[in-house]
Motif scaffolding. Structure first.
Motif, short mmCIF file in Angstrom:
data_model
loop_
_atom_site.label_atom_id
_atom_site.label_comp_id
_atom_site.label_asym_id
_atom_site.label_seq_id
_atom_site.Cartn_x
_atom_site.Cartn_y
_atom_site.Cartn_z
N ARG A 5 -33.40 37.29 -32.18
CA ARG A 5 -34.73 37.45 -31.58
C ARG A 5 -35.03 36.30 -30.63
NH1 ARG A 5 -40.50 37.86 -34.76
NH2 ARG A 5 -41.75 38.50 -32.98
N TRP A 12 -34.63 38.61 -22.14
CA TRP A 12 -35.67 39.54 -21.70
C TRP A 12 -36.08 39.21 -20.26
CZ3 TRP A 12 -38.96 42.03 -25.79
CH2 TRP A 12 -39.81 43.00 -25.23
N GLN A 77 -31.19 44.87 -32.28
CA GLN A 77 -32.59 44.91 -31.91
C GLN A 77 -32.74 45.65 -30.60
OE1 GLN A 77 -33.52 40.48 -33.08
NE2 GLN A 77 -35.43 41.62 -32.96
N TYR A 79 -35.77 46.97 -27.60
CA TYR A 79 -37.12 46.95 -27.04
C TYR A 79 -37.17 48.00 -25.93
CZ TYR A 79 -37.39 42.39 -29.32
OH TYR A 79 -37.35 41.37 -30.24
N GLN A 98 -40.60 48.33 -30.40
CA GLN A 98 -39.63 47.32 -30.81
C GLN A 98 -39.09 47.71 -32.18
OE1 GLN A 98 -42.77 44.20 -30.64
NE2 GLN A 98 -42.11 43.70 -32.72
#
Length: 253
Positions: A5, A12, A77, A79, A98
């Motif tokens: 994360r 990102w 993960q 998004y 998410q």
């Protein structure tokens, strides 16, 4: 907080800026993140496409490798955001999701949040666990407020005018913990030696005083070219004991 994360905090920004600058065609980009304390790698991919000529969807997905996978199992993960421009040319978030998937000791755990935004500033947030909705929350956000962190980065990427040293941008945006604010400040210019031609990089510091950046980070640094495409980025980890950096691997369309 997972290491992956925290890696996504940096990726990102780089991924969003590069992909949105590419235009309407579907674009897939791949990145490798290195954490300079534990030597952990994260593999990430970004897919951006335009739907029906108006809405834009971006999906950022990542896998934990190295020590993180050994300690916590295979962690994935994802998004996903859907955005568009309104009639006044402002970025509007339509939805955001998410999700986290963990394969550990023979079992698969899936959980996360999805949010929907309407034209009246109402937000519906749902928490998912194992494919079921286990909690629903309602929010009201002010006008001209960005719906998620991804929308903020998109707005910065498409801000009118050239970058200038000491220039500052402020963006109010929504989080599940409440309203937040992100500040992007252009700190300086650095030379860039490229194979084809020399250029400059604009060093920008992105901060959120209340830790509303992904991973609850309060700051990170990115280096942009004249078109605001992010060339590199880094962020502190574990109270500055370590550092996360990214490396662009490939691009395809």
């Amino acid at each position: 907080m997972s290491l992956l994360r925290s890696l996504l905090v940096v990726v990102w920004i780089v991924a969003c800026s590069q992909a949105f600058a590419a235009g309407d065609a579907t674009l897939v980009e791949r990145y490798r993140c290195q954490h300079f304390l534990l030597g952990t790698l994260g593999e990430l991919s970004l897919e951006t496409c335009t739907l029906d000529g108006q809405r834009m969807q971006i999906e950022l997905a990542g896998d934990a490798l190295g020590m993180m996978a050994l300690l916590d199992g295979n962690r994935q993960q994802c998004y996903t955001s859907m955005i568009q421009y309104d009639s006044d040319g402002r970025v509007v978030t339509l939805s955001h999701r998410q999700s986290t998937h963990i394969d550990s000791r023979g079992r698969r755990i899936q959980y996360g949040w999805s949010t929907l935004f309407d034209e009246e500033g109402r937000v519906t947030a749902r928490r998912h666990w194992g494919g079921e909705v286990v909690e629903t929350r309602k929010f009201q956000i002010p006008a001209n407020c960005y719906g998620d962190f991804l929308s903020v980065l998109y707005a910065f990427q498409h801000q009118d005018g050239p970058l200038r040293v000491a220039q500052e941008y402020r963006y109010p945006f929504f989080t599940l913990q409440g309203m937040g604010r992100i500040v992007v400040q252009v700190e300086g210019v650095e030379s860039l030696e490229r194979a084809a031609s020399p250029g400059v990089l604009w060093r920008c510091r992105i901060t959120s005083a209340d830790g509303r950046l992904p991973g609850n980070s309060t700051s990170l640094t990115v280096w942009c070219d004249d078109q605001r495409r992010v060339v590199k980025a880094e962020a502190p980890f574990l109270w500055g004991l370590g550092k996360v950096v990214i490396q662009r691997i490939s691009e395809s369309s």
